[in-house]
Scaffold this motif. Structure first.
Motif, PDB file in Angstrom:
ATOM      1  N   LYS A   6       5.523  -6.489 -16.334  1.00  0.00           N
ATOM      2  CA  LYS A   6       6.485  -6.118 -17.375  1.00  0.00           C
ATOM      3  C   LYS A   6       7.703  -5.403 -16.803  1.00  0.00           C
ATOM      4  N   LYS A   7       7.511  -4.589 -15.775  1.00  0.00           N
ATOM      5  CA  LYS A   7       8.668  -3.940 -15.154  1.00  0.00           C
ATOM      6  C   LYS A   7       9.545  -4.960 -14.423  1.00  0.00           C
ATOM      7  N   SER A   8       8.908  -5.966 -13.803  1.00  0.00           N
ATOM      8  CA  SER A   8       9.684  -7.009 -13.116  1.00  0.00           C
ATOM      9  C   SER A   8      10.505  -7.817 -14.104  1.00  0.00           C
ATOM     10  N   SER A  41       8.639   3.630 -20.680  1.00  0.00           N
ATOM     11  CA  SER A  41       9.542   4.743 -20.367  1.00  0.00           C
ATOM     12  C   SER A  41      11.011   4.388 -20.549  1.00  0.00           C
ATOM     13  N   GLY A  42      11.321   3.084 -20.585  1.00  0.00           N
ATOM     14  CA  GLY A  42      12.720   2.672 -20.654  1.00  0.00           C
ATOM     15  C   GLY A  42      13.390   2.628 -19.299  1.00  0.00           C
ATOM     16  N   THR A  43      12.651   3.016 -18.246  1.00  0.00           N
ATOM     17  CA  THR A  43      13.180   2.947 -16.881  1.00  0.00           C
ATOM     18  C   THR A  43      12.431   1.863 -16.111  1.00  0.00           C
ATOM     19  N   LEU A  44      12.880   1.626 -14.887  1.00  0.00           N
ATOM     20  CA  LEU A  44      12.204   0.659 -14.023  1.00  0.00           C
ATOM     21  C   LEU A  44      11.350   1.354 -12.969  1.00  0.00           C
ATOM     22  N   GLY A  47       0.794  -1.214   0.000  1.00  0.00           N
ATOM     23  CA  GLY A  47       0.000   0.000   0.000  1.00  0.00           C
ATOM     24  C   GLY A  47       0.830   1.268   0.000  1.00  0.00           C
ATOM     25  N   GLY A  48       2.022   1.199   0.575  1.00  0.00           N
ATOM     26  CA  GLY A  48       2.839   2.397   0.659  1.00  0.00           C
ATOM     27  C   GLY A  48       4.101   2.364  -0.174  1.00  0.00           C
ATOM     28  N   HIS A  49       4.449   1.208  -0.738  1.00  0.00           N
ATOM     29  CA  HIS A  49       5.731   1.083  -1.427  1.00  0.00           C
ATOM     30  C   HIS A  49       5.589   0.241  -2.696  1.00  0.00           C
ATOM     31  N   THR A  50       6.234   0.695  -3.745  1.00  0.00           N
ATOM     32  CA  THR A  50       6.407  -0.125  -4.945  1.00  0.00           C
ATOM     33  C   THR A  50       7.834   0.104  -5.420  1.00  0.00           C
ATOM     34  N   GLN A  51       8.671  -0.917  -5.275  1.00  0.00           N
ATOM     35  CA  GLN A  51      10.093  -0.799  -5.593  1.00  0.00           C
ATOM     36  C   GLN A  51      10.592  -2.089  -6.228  1.00  0.00           C
ATOM     37  N   LEU A  52      11.573  -1.948  -7.077  1.00  0.00           N
ATOM     38  CA  LEU A  52      12.334  -3.086  -7.583  1.00  0.00           C
ATOM     39  C   LEU A  52      13.747  -2.970  -7.026  1.00  0.00           C
ATOM     40  N   MET A  53      14.214  -4.047  -6.393  1.00  0.00           N
ATOM     41  CA  MET A  53      15.525  -4.048  -5.771  1.00  0.00           C
ATOM     42  C   MET A  53      16.350  -5.212  -6.301  1.00  0.00           C
TER      43      MET A  53
END
Length: 347
Positions: free
Chosen positions: A257-259, A211-214, A144-150
């Protein structure tokens, strides 16, 4: 080595307590017992989390839950070696409850205490499951508060690959659900409604997909849902399932798709999904299919461990102890960090 570790989670609207045992420096820590109380019923009347009410409820719940966990595990309070607690990020008042109880317990029993990063708990929670991952891997932290790829090379070795520039995926679920008149918590309600709808019914945007970014962006999608709901007007009730399905499809497509892009760019072949949105059935199904088609592995926490819980805090503490990264202290003058970047704890 700290062998019996009690973990306390109180960052938002779940009070979680768990006990983990560390047998040695190499064996995977073992979850002995856990207990969880959700505040969903209390907050439903307000349509969202009320921080003051959340804090007061944590105060009422944390000690009975601790007693239940120790009783379930057959462990005496005096046998504990370490008390871990969520130091941040989260709601300040809620965090202070868990930190205060942990440090008071430490002072009373002459035990060291350890503040744990909430997101590290989520990130390492799949290690509690029957199919634990192996390092290195790409992690999709989605809640709910975070969306990140690490990129995760080891415990404490985290590299941020991409994150949301506005709303998190969980917020997009919850806010869209509210626009459709669904009850709190909106995300699970929207997912249930979407099961009876057509994902292709409405053409909704997939922000930053090309966008070409993650990085992620979900605020524009929420606005598009609002616009569509207003267009439907009085006809909205007849189309809520379709709009819910179309909204879910847009969010899931971006996450998948971003993953996959993160795996391709990093050269890694293993994905870990953690956080509350990781319980979404459509997200799991599409990630499973996409990864299987590419010969990739994907790992999730057990469904009951996707939400905030004490087990992930105890596990994160145990794994940091094993990795030699933990800095337990007997200085009980605690603080909390409501805003705390995961990269700040990277080794």
């Amino acid at each position: 080595m700290h062998r019996l570790i009690l973990g306390i989670e109180s960052s938002c609207d779940e009070t979680g307590v768990a006990l983990v045992r560390v047998r040695d420096a190499k064996a995977r820590p073992e979850l002995l017992a856990q207990a969880l109380h959700s505040q969903i019923a209390m907050h439903q009347a307000y349509g969202g989390v009320v921080p003051e009410l959340a804090s007061r409820d944590h105060i009422r719940r944390v000690l009975p839950l601790t007693q239940a966990v120790l009783q379930q595990a057959g462990v005496a309070l005096s046998a504990l070696d370490l008390v871990a607690f969520t130091r941040g990020p989260g709601l300040a008042g809620a965090l202070l409850v868990g930190a205060g109880v942990a440090c008071a317990m430490g002072a009373a029993l002459d035990l060291p205490v350890l503040g744990v990063h909430h997101l590290e708990g989520h990130l390492l929670s799949p290690f509690l499951g029957a199919d634990p991952p192996e390092f290195p891997f790409v992690a999709l932290l989605v809640s709910g508060g975070h969306t990140q790829l690490m990129r995760v090379d080891a415990v404490g070795s985290y590299e941020l690959l991409g994150e949301t520039v506005d709303d998190a995926a969980g917020e997009a679920f919850d806010k869209s659900a509210k626009l459709l008149g669904l009850p709190y918590p909106g995300g699970p309600a929207l997912a249930r409604l979407a099961e009876g709808g057509r994902a292709e019914a409405f053409k909704l945007p997939r922000p930053l997909l090309h966008s070409g970014t993650l990085d992620f962006s979900f605020a524009g999608l929420k606005t598009a849902v609002l616009t569509q709901a207003r267009k439907l007007g009085e006809d909205l009730p007849a189309h809520t399932a379709d709009l819910a399905a179309s909204t879910q499809a847009a969010i899931v497509e971006v996450l998948v798709k971003k993953s996959l892009a993160a795996l391709q760019q990093s050269g890694l072949r293993r994905l870990v999904v953690a956080g509350g949105v990781g319980a979404n059935a459509r997200l799991r199904a599409q990630l499973d299919a996409a990864c299987a088609a590419r010969g990739l592995r994907v790992h999730y926490p057990e469904l009951h461990l996707c939400t905030d819980n004490g087990a992930m805090i105890a596990m994160a503490a145990a794994m940091r102890v094993q990795a030699g990264l933990a800095r337990p202290t007997r200085d009980y003058a605690f603080d909390v960090l409501p805003r705390w970047s995961l990269q700040d704890i990277a080794a």
